[in-house]
Scaffold this active site. Sequence first.
Site, PDB file in Angstrom:
ATOM      1  N   LYS A   1       0.835  -1.216   0.000  1.00 13.89           N
ATOM      2  CA  LYS A   1       0.000   0.000   0.000  1.00 13.89           C
ATOM      3  C   LYS A   1       0.864   1.258   0.000  1.00 13.89           C
ATOM      4  O   LYS A   1       0.642   2.185  -0.781  1.00 13.89           O
ATOM      5  CB  LYS A   1      -0.900  -0.007   1.244  1.00 13.89           C
ATOM      6  N   ASN A   2       1.874   1.270   0.898  1.00 12.40           N
ATOM      7  CA  ASN A   2       2.640   2.501   1.078  1.00 12.40           C
ATOM      8  C   ASN A   2       3.636   2.762  -0.046  1.00 12.40           C
ATOM      9  O   ASN A   2       4.287   3.802  -0.089  1.00 12.40           O
ATOM     10  CB  ASN A   2       3.328   2.500   2.448  1.00 12.40           C
TER      11      ASN A   2
ATOM     12  N   CYS B   1      -4.257  12.659  13.330  1.00 16.14           N
ATOM     13  CA  CYS B   1      -5.045  11.442  13.235  1.00 16.14           C
ATOM     14  C   CYS B   1      -4.820  10.650  14.503  1.00 16.14           C
ATOM     15  O   CYS B   1      -4.072  11.074  15.381  1.00 16.14           O
ATOM     16  CB  CYS B   1      -4.701  10.654  11.983  1.00 16.14           C
TER      17      CYS B   1
ATOM     18  N   ARG C   1       1.090  14.262  13.367  1.00 12.80           N
ATOM     19  CA  ARG C   1       1.403  14.099  11.949  1.00 12.80           C
ATOM     20  C   ARG C   1       1.452  15.402  11.142  1.00 12.80           C
ATOM     21  O   ARG C   1       0.661  15.616  10.206  1.00 12.80           O
ATOM     22  CB  ARG C   1       0.460  13.079  11.308  1.00 12.80           C
TER      23      ARG C   1
ATOM     24  N   ASP D   1       4.874   0.517  12.045  1.00 14.34           N
ATOM     25  CA  ASP D   1       3.654  -0.131  11.532  1.00 14.34           C
ATOM     26  C   ASP D   1       3.548  -1.596  11.952  1.00 14.34           C
ATOM     27  O   ASP D   1       2.547  -2.252  11.653  1.00 14.34           O
ATOM     28  CB  ASP D   1       3.602  -0.032   9.994  1.00 14.34           C
TER      29      ASP D   1
ATOM     30  N   ARG E   1      -8.631  -0.457   4.905  1.00 11.50           N
ATOM     31  CA  ARG E   1      -7.776   0.566   4.286  1.00 11.50           C
ATOM     32  C   ARG E   1      -6.464  -0.042   3.831  1.00 11.50           C
ATOM     33  O   ARG E   1      -5.844   0.456   2.897  1.00 11.50           O
ATOM     34  CB  ARG E   1      -7.446   1.669   5.311  1.00 11.50           C
TER      35      ARG E   1
HETATM   36  N1  EPU Z   1       6.935  14.309  10.640  1.00 15.22           N
HETATM   37  C1  EPU Z   1       7.177  15.625  10.910  1.00 15.22           C
HETATM   38  N2  EPU Z   1       6.987  16.532   9.901  1.00 15.22           N
HETATM   39  C2  EPU Z   1       6.596  16.170   8.653  1.00 15.22           C
HETATM   40  C3  EPU Z   1       6.365  14.806   8.377  1.00 15.22           C
HETATM   41  C4  EPU Z   1       6.547  13.892   9.412  1.00 15.22           C
HETATM   42  O1  EPU Z   1       7.525  15.989  12.027  1.00 15.22           O
HETATM   43  O2  EPU Z   1       6.465  17.036   7.792  1.00 15.22           O
HETATM   44  C5  EPU Z   1       7.127  13.318  11.697  1.00 15.22           C
HETATM   45  C6  EPU Z   1       5.883  12.475  11.979  1.00 15.22           C
HETATM   46  O3  EPU Z   1       4.984  13.146  12.847  1.00 15.22           O
HETATM   47  C7  EPU Z   1       6.483  11.234  12.591  1.00 15.22           C
HETATM   48  C8  EPU Z   1       7.781  11.069  11.795  1.00 15.22           C
HETATM   49  O4  EPU Z   1       8.060  12.367  11.250  1.00 15.22           O
HETATM   50  O5  EPU Z   1       6.808  11.438  13.927  1.00 15.22           O
HETATM   51  C9  EPU Z   1       7.731  10.077  10.682  1.00 15.22           C
HETATM   52  O6  EPU Z   1       6.547  10.270   9.896  1.00 15.22           O
HETATM   53  P1  EPU Z   1       6.555  10.038   8.341  1.00 15.22           P
HETATM   54  O7  EPU Z   1       6.435  11.360   7.654  1.00 15.22           O
HETATM   55  O8  EPU Z   1       7.681   9.170   7.954  1.00 15.22           O
HETATM   56  O9  EPU Z   1       5.166   9.284   8.130  1.00 15.22           O
HETATM   57  P2  EPU Z   1       4.326   9.337   6.811  1.00 15.22           P
HETATM   58  O10 EPU Z   1       5.239   9.430   5.676  1.00 15.22           O
HETATM   59  O11 EPU Z   1       3.234  10.336   6.946  1.00 15.22           O
HETATM   60  C10 EPU Z   1       4.369   6.771   6.337  1.00 15.22           C
HETATM   61  C11 EPU Z   1       3.378   5.656   6.261  1.00 15.22           C
HETATM   62  C12 EPU Z   1       2.860   5.331   7.649  1.00 15.22           C
HETATM   63  C13 EPU Z   1       4.047   4.953   8.539  1.00 15.22           C
HETATM   64  C14 EPU Z   1       5.074   6.093   8.543  1.00 15.22           C
HETATM   65  C15 EPU Z   1       6.333   5.770   9.316  1.00 15.22           C
HETATM   66  C16 EPU Z   1       2.395   5.961   4.079  1.00 15.22           C
HETATM   67  C17 EPU Z   1       1.190   6.239   3.272  1.00 15.22           C
HETATM   68  N3  EPU Z   1       2.269   6.045   5.403  1.00 15.22           N
HETATM   69  O12 EPU Z   1       3.653   7.894   6.856  1.00 15.22           O
HETATM   70  O13 EPU Z   1       2.032   4.185   7.483  1.00 15.22           O
HETATM   71  O14 EPU Z   1       3.615   4.717   9.847  1.00 15.22           O
HETATM   72  O15 EPU Z   1       5.452   6.407   7.183  1.00 15.22           O
HETATM   73  O16 EPU Z   1       6.950   4.649   8.796  1.00 15.22           O
HETATM   74  O17 EPU Z   1       3.431   5.648   3.538  1.00 15.22           O
HETATM   75  C18 EPU Z   1       0.246   2.752   7.931  1.00 15.22           C
HETATM   76  O18 EPU Z   1       0.450   2.210   6.831  1.00 15.22           O
HETATM   77  O19 EPU Z   1      -0.525   2.254   8.786  1.00 15.22           O
HETATM   78  C19 EPU Z   1       0.905   4.015   8.249  1.00 15.22           C
HETATM   79  C20 EPU Z   1       0.477   4.845   9.199  1.00 15.22           C
END
Ligand code: EPU
Length: 429
Positions: A22-23, A116, A121, A308, A400
């Site tokens: 998915k990701n 969320c 996030r 995850d 999802r």
């Molecule tokens: N963060 C910031 N600023 C930003 C973006 C992120 O501070 O602009 C922080 C977040 O709050 C968190 C950390 O950085 O503490 C890492 O978050 P990341 O941005 O890596 O998460 P994401 O890219 O929004 C993806 C996956 C998530 C998974 C995370 C971490 C997708 C669609 N989602 O989210 O997947 O938990 O990386 O590996 O790729 C799931 O599939 O259930 C899911 C939540």
Amino acid sequence: MDKIVISGGKKLYGSISLSGAKNSALPIMAATLLSKEESIIENVPDLRDIQTMIKLLQALGAEVRFQRHTLFVKPAKDLCPKAPYDLVSTMRASVCVLGPLLARMGYGEVSMPGGCVIGARPIDLHLKGFEALGAEIKIRHGYVVARAKKRLKGGEIYLGGAFGSSVLATANVLMAAVLVRGKTTIHCAACEPEITDLAVYLRKMGAKIRGEGSPRIEIEGVSKLRGSRHRIISDRIEGGTYMAAAAMTGGDVLIRQIAPEYQTAMIDKLKQAGVLVDQTKSSIRIRRRKPLKPVDVTTLPYPGFATDLQAQMMALMSITPGISVISEKIYPDRFMHVSELNRMGAKIYLEGARAIVHGVKRLSGAPVMASDLRASAALVIAGLVAEGKTEVHRVYHLDRGYDRLENKLLSVGAEIGREKEEKQGSMNN
Ligand code: EPU
């Protein structure tokens, strides 16, 4: 709404094949917008988030067909550059259309994603990256408005945040940078396999990228990209979930279409816990001969232990004799599953961003509520070993991100099914 009903106590035997990640699929679907030509994406899992992304691509002006796990995306010559609130609010990953919109149209508007259930996030790192490429960013009426006053230009971008690298910020900035003038270097880039998969697809489109899979990615902008064909990698989180399930129930499960090199942290922890793990190039076999042993787990960006898989690992530790400590370093509030596991008889205590898990002899089936995707998976696998019947409500979270989860578990001997909820009752939000 549906619920999943499980009668616990069955050992699992047989094989499970993984679906596409998915990701990986979500950002790659956004990346199809970078060309005016058709892209064909194979091995796309059939999930609610994928359907949401299809709707979003259509709203932005792409023709999309989804047939038997293959997506055909033909973006319009001129995209509609606005990602509406009703779609973005149901799926945070929608934010990753902003990079492609900015790169192709010089303008993009995406509803600002809110917090969320797993934490705050923020998207500050995405926006910082776009600004470093020369975009002007404003927040207007709940929308992020990104505009390139003149053609965007490559730059040096540091994407580390308080919790390390960001997966979708890296994807978003990478997608914008492939079409800008000059060279961009992303420092503290996320190293997740899903970023590597995205880079591989972008390269097939004609992008010039080096260093994906490492914290330093270099991009040489090109003026145009072509459509391309790509096969999504298998879902390492789905894989880890079935590994945890098999380790919990005992039995003998072969997980196919898995990339063991992306599972090293999970394999390491399972081996420490006394689970037998045998791997080939594309399969992992899970068996258990001896009692489980407690392990301490800390979630970290890849190649560390994935956040995850934290909830699923906690389900496993909840029936492991002794004390295990699980520290969450990515989303310090991602513990909604703790109280639900405790309703099933687990003994888990929270101390800030750390869970102290006292293993119990057995869990007991109960009605429980899914709070997010991975928490739901943890409750389902806890139900597989619990005495009696477990009902997991709010299954839409599960839908999802897990392609046919109950069918796959059924095929290896679990007693599991999906039923319609009789009544919503007074479940609070
Ligand atoms: N963060 C910031 N600023 C930003 C973006 C992120 O501070 O602009 C922080 C977040 O709050 C968190 C950390 O950085 O503490 C890492 O978050 P990341 O941005 O890596 O998460 P994401 O890219 O929004 C993806 C996956 C998530 C998974 C995370 C971490 C997708 C669609 N989602 O989210 O997947 O938990 O990386 O590996 O790729 C799931 O599939 O259930 C899911 C939540």
